[in-house]
Design an enzyme around this catalytic site. Structure first.
Site, PDB file in Angstrom:
ATOM      1  N   THR A  22      75.705 -58.686 -98.498  1.00  0.00           N
ATOM      2  CA  THR A  22      76.204 -57.311 -98.357  1.00  0.00           C
ATOM      3  C   THR A  22      77.699 -57.351 -98.651  1.00  0.00           C
ATOM      4  O   THR A  22      78.461 -57.969 -97.898  1.00  0.00           O
ATOM      5  CB  THR A  22      75.984 -56.795 -96.920  1.00  0.00           C
ATOM      6  OG1 THR A  22      74.591 -56.849 -96.627  1.00  0.00           O
ATOM      7  CG2 THR A  22      76.480 -55.359 -96.790  1.00  0.00           C
TER       8      THR A  22
ATOM      9  N   LYS B 212      72.789 -49.532 -99.407  1.00  0.00           N
ATOM     10  CA  LYS B 212      72.864 -50.264 -98.133  1.00  0.00           C
ATOM     11  C   LYS B 212      73.959 -49.666 -97.223  1.00  0.00           C
ATOM     12  O   LYS B 212      73.725 -49.407 -96.046  1.00  0.00           O
ATOM     13  CB  LYS B 212      73.146 -51.740 -98.441  1.00  0.00           C
ATOM     14  CG  LYS B 212      73.637 -52.583 -97.295  1.00  0.00           C
ATOM     15  CD  LYS B 212      72.537 -53.251 -96.534  1.00  0.00           C
ATOM     16  CE  LYS B 212      73.109 -53.980 -95.315  1.00  0.00           C
ATOM     17  NZ  LYS B 212      72.090 -54.556 -94.484  1.00  0.00           N
TER      18      LYS B 212
ATOM     19  N   LYS C 100      81.161 -54.412 -89.927  1.00  0.00           N
ATOM     20  CA  LYS C 100      81.341 -54.842 -91.317  1.00  0.00           C
ATOM     21  C   LYS C 100      80.838 -53.756 -92.276  1.00  0.00           C
ATOM     22  O   LYS C 100      81.523 -53.359 -93.210  1.00  0.00           O
ATOM     23  CB  LYS C 100      80.581 -56.156 -91.570  1.00  0.00           C
ATOM     24  CG  LYS C 100      80.603 -56.573 -93.031  1.00  0.00           C
ATOM     25  CD  LYS C 100      79.705 -57.748 -93.369  1.00  0.00           C
ATOM     26  CE  LYS C 100      79.673 -57.934 -94.888  1.00  0.00           C
ATOM     27  NZ  LYS C 100      78.834 -59.042 -95.332  1.00  0.00           N
TER      28      LYS C 100
END
Ligand code: NAD
Length: 291
Positions: free
Chosen positions: A94, A169, A244
């Site tokens: 990611t 995402k 994050k």
């Protein structure tokens, strides 16, 4: 069956590599952590001494690394120079959309096909081979990556061109973070009102407040047996991981000019939660800080 160079065999990459081995692929594993490589070797991978060696003569290179800087470094410094002609690159980390697009562009310049394919489903999904992959790249690259990803996941979505897997995402996880905060606030308010948590759950889980943060990950103990709230907020999905992803979403919002005030607030609240020492707590544990 393919020869697959797997770079980054940590908490997620390790079990993903194991599923590829079980499917019959030859996996060459590299990680900066020798213990991570040793675990992969115990499961049937071959250890190699560098990312360059993992890429050398592999049909497919998969990366599962912490952040954009690691991904850019590994591809630019090692993989591009050592991969064989026609190799396919799949980055499952990611990372930020801009780095993902820059690495795609370098790969294309050098004649390689690439897919950004971040995942959701966590460590359990990685072990069970039930991950969801959100993919960005050309139709051709996606078509080549899909059969490999199917051996590690259950749902494989082509989200569009380069970087759009990362886009999907971070947009999803921004929704998730905001929704979790909304559910936490509602349960805290209900408590002040003398409204029983189970009663609120019974109403909202079948009414318009319904969402995954309520019905699967309910942040109060009781209503959902499997939620982290019933095991003292052991993750699950840690607050640090949520922070994050919220920071990646805010970085993208700044870079591409999107107005995301709720995402900004969610990032600030999770930063406060993590700074207070709760990085390793499940992200639903933020209900205690909000209280
Ligand atoms: P991790 O820290 O367990 O694994 C990352 C591995 O990369 C480590 O073993 C590290 O030693 C290795 N590494 C770092 N730099 C390297 C380099 N230059 N060369 C080779 N290896 C290097 O992290 P993880 O939980 O496996 O997460 C990996 C990625 O997956 C992250 O981008 C994370 O955001 C994403 N992700 C994690 C989860 C989760 O639940 N853990 C869920 C979805 C997505």
């Amino acid at each position: 069956m393919s020869v697959i160079g797997f770079i980054g065999v940590g908490n997620m990459g390790g079990p993903m590599a194991v599923n590829l081995i079980k499917a019959g692929h030859a996996v060459k594993a590299f990680d900066l952590s020798s213990s991570a490589v040793e675990r992969a070797v115990e499961e049937g991978a071959t250890a190699v001494g560098s990312a360059a060696e993992a890429a050398f003569e592999s049909d497919v290179v998969i990366t599962m690394l912490p952040a954009g800087t690691h991904v850019r470094g590994v591809y630019e410094d090692e993989v591009f120079g050592h991969a064989r002609d026609g190799a396919l690159f799949i980055d499952c980390s990611t990372i930020d959309v801009e780095t993902a697009r820059a690495v795609h562009a370098s790969a294309a310049e050098k004649g390689f096909s690439m897919v950004d394919a971040p995942v959701s489903g966590g460590i359990m999904g990685a072990a069970a081979g039930t991950l969801t992959f959100m993919c960005g790249g050309s139709e051709e690259a996606f078509g080549r990556a899909k059969p490999i990803l199917e051996q590690m996941g259950k749902t494989i979505v082509h989200a569009g061109g380069a970087g759009n897997g990362q886009g999907a995402k971070i947009c999803n996880n921004m929704m998730l973070g905001i929704q979790m905060l909304s559910v936490c606030e509602a349960f805290n308010l209900a408590e002040k009102l003398g409204l029983d948590a189970q009663k609120l759950f019974d109403v909202s889980s079948t009414a318009s407040g319904q969402c995954w943060s309520l019905t699967t990950y309910c942040p109060v103990p009781g209503p959902v047996e499997t939620s982290p709230a019933n095991r003292d907020y052991a993750p699950g999905f840690s607050a640090a991981m949520m922070l994050k992803d919220l920071n990646l979403a805010q970085g993208a919002a700044d870079a591409f000019g999107a107005n995301t005030p709720m995402g900004e607030k969610a990032a600030a609240l999770y930063a406060e939660f993590c700074q207070g020492g709760s990085e390793g707590v499940d992200f639903s544990g933020i209900i205690k800080m909000l209280k």
